[in-house]
Design a protein around this motif. Structure first.
Motif, PDB file in Angstrom:
ATOM      1  N   LEU A  16      54.173 -16.242  28.431  1.00  0.00           N
ATOM      2  CA  LEU A  16      55.386 -16.363  29.242  1.00  0.00           C
ATOM      3  C   LEU A  16      55.663 -17.816  29.598  1.00  0.00           C
ATOM      4  N   LYS A  17      56.929 -18.175  29.611  1.00  0.00           N
ATOM      5  CA  LYS A  17      57.347 -19.471  30.143  1.00  0.00           C
ATOM      6  C   LYS A  17      57.480 -19.319  31.655  1.00  0.00           C
ATOM      7  N   GLN A  18      57.487 -20.434  32.358  1.00  0.00           N
ATOM      8  CA  GLN A  18      57.642 -20.377  33.811  1.00  0.00           C
ATOM      9  C   GLN A  18      58.932 -19.654  34.190  1.00  0.00           C
ATOM     10  N   GLU A  19      60.006 -19.899  33.444  1.00  0.00           N
ATOM     11  CA  GLU A  19      61.286 -19.252  33.734  1.00  0.00           C
ATOM     12  C   GLU A  19      61.189 -17.736  33.594  1.00  0.00           C
ATOM     13  N   GLU A  20      60.466 -17.286  32.561  1.00  0.00           N
ATOM     14  CA  GLU A  20      60.326 -15.847  32.321  1.00  0.00           C
ATOM     15  C   GLU A  20      59.504 -15.179  33.428  1.00  0.00           C
ATOM     16  N   LEU A  21      58.426 -15.840  33.829  1.00  0.00           N
ATOM     17  CA  LEU A  21      57.621 -15.295  34.915  1.00  0.00           C
ATOM     18  C   LEU A  21      58.433 -15.256  36.205  1.00  0.00           C
ATOM     19  N   ALA A  22      59.186 -16.321  36.463  1.00  0.00           N
ATOM     20  CA  ALA A  22      60.021 -16.370  37.666  1.00  0.00           C
ATOM     21  C   ALA A  22      61.004 -15.206  37.689  1.00  0.00           C
ATOM     22  N   GLU A  23      61.590 -14.906  36.538  1.00  0.00           N
ATOM     23  CA  GLU A  23      62.542 -13.798  36.458  1.00  0.00           C
ATOM     24  C   GLU A  23      61.863 -12.462  36.749  1.00  0.00           C
ATOM     25  N   LEU A  24      60.649 -12.271  36.192  1.00  0.00           N
ATOM     26  CA  LEU A  24      59.907 -11.030  36.440  1.00  0.00           C
ATOM     27  C   LEU A  24      59.545 -10.871  37.914  1.00  0.00           C
ATOM     28  N   VAL A  25      59.273 -12.001  38.560  1.00  0.00           N
ATOM     29  CA  VAL A  25      58.830 -11.992  39.953  1.00  0.00           C
ATOM     30  C   VAL A  25      60.003 -11.964  40.926  1.00  0.00           C
ATOM     31  N   GLY A  26      61.161 -12.449  40.470  1.00  0.00           N
ATOM     32  CA  GLY A  26      62.321 -12.517  41.349  1.00  0.00           C
ATOM     33  C   GLY A  26      62.363 -13.796  42.159  1.00  0.00           C
ATOM     34  N   THR A  27      61.945 -14.887  41.520  1.00  0.00           N
ATOM     35  CA  THR A  27      61.945 -16.193  42.180  1.00  0.00           C
ATOM     36  C   THR A  27      62.489 -17.235  41.214  1.00  0.00           C
ATOM     37  N   LYS A  28      62.368 -18.487  41.571  1.00  0.00           N
ATOM     38  CA  LYS A  28      62.868 -19.591  40.744  1.00  0.00           C
ATOM     39  C   LYS A  28      61.727 -20.239  39.966  1.00  0.00           C
ATOM     40  N   ARG A  29      62.068 -20.889  38.847  1.00  0.00           N
ATOM     41  CA  ARG A  29      61.083 -21.570  38.017  1.00  0.00           C
ATOM     42  C   ARG A  29      60.328 -22.634  38.819  1.00  0.00           C
ATOM     43  N   TRP A  30      61.044 -23.369  39.667  1.00  0.00           N
ATOM     44  CA  TRP A  30      60.386 -24.434  40.419  1.00  0.00           C
ATOM     45  C   TRP A  30      59.328 -23.871  41.370  1.00  0.00           C
ATOM     46  N   SER A  31      59.523 -22.626  41.845  1.00  0.00           N
ATOM     47  CA  SER A  31      58.500 -21.999  42.694  1.00  0.00           C
ATOM     48  C   SER A  31      57.233 -21.736  41.886  1.00  0.00           C
ATOM     49  N   ILE A  32      57.408 -21.215  40.672  1.00  0.00           N
ATOM     50  CA  ILE A  32      56.253 -20.969  39.798  1.00  0.00           C
ATOM     51  C   ILE A  32      55.539 -22.289  39.539  1.00  0.00           C
TER      52      ILE A  32
END
Length: 148
Positions: A16-32
């Motif tokens: 997973l890319k950070q963006e993809e994980l962020a989407e799964l989690v319901g947050t932003k890429r910068w948070s990841i």
């Protein structure tokens, strides 16, 4: 392994890319990114969502003292028995077979404890295949391209 290392390791392992994980989690890429760099710790609700997306228990993910095993470590542990009994090619075949089936537990579909049991079951089955192959053909039959 601390929380930041666990998040990064599991995300990369699942492809997973950070963006993809962020989407799964319901947050932003910068948070990841902040979590992975140890700059910020996720709130409990986000930690639970991260654990679900990464296929691990939230307590395991959030506890810096709890040990996390990657797919590679688990495969190597079971692969050592296969190598000892049937050689390096058999170990490589087993590893390739498990890694080619990684989508079965990508994205949190299979929790870590179930993944360990799955890989162990595959190892036991693969060892049986090796035994039967030797009985029938006099050697372990492994396709060099597929590991089958």
């Amino acid at each position: 392994m601390n929380l930041a290392e666990k998040i990064r390791t599991l995300r990369v392992e699942k492809g997973l890319k950070q963006e993809e994980l962020a989407e799964l989690v319901g947050t932003k890429r910068w948070s990841i990114n902040q979590y992975e760099n140890g700059i910020q710790r996720p709130h409990k609700k986000t930690l639970i969502a991260l654990a679900a997306a990464l296929g691990v228990d939230a307590d395991l993910l959030g506890n810096d003292e709890a040990e996390l095993h990657t797919d590679e470590e688990i495969i190597d542990r079971f692969g050592a028995d296969i190598k000892e009994k049937y050689g390096e090619d058999a170990k490589k075949g087993f590893k390739k077979m498990v890694l080619n089936n990684r989508p079965m537990f990508a994205g949190g579909l299979m929790p870590e404890q179930d993944r360990d049991k799955f890989i162990e079951a595959v190892a036991v089955t693969y060892l049986k295949f090796c035994e039967l192959s030797i009985e029938k053909y006099g050697k372990v039959m492994i396709d060099d391209d597929t590991g089958e």
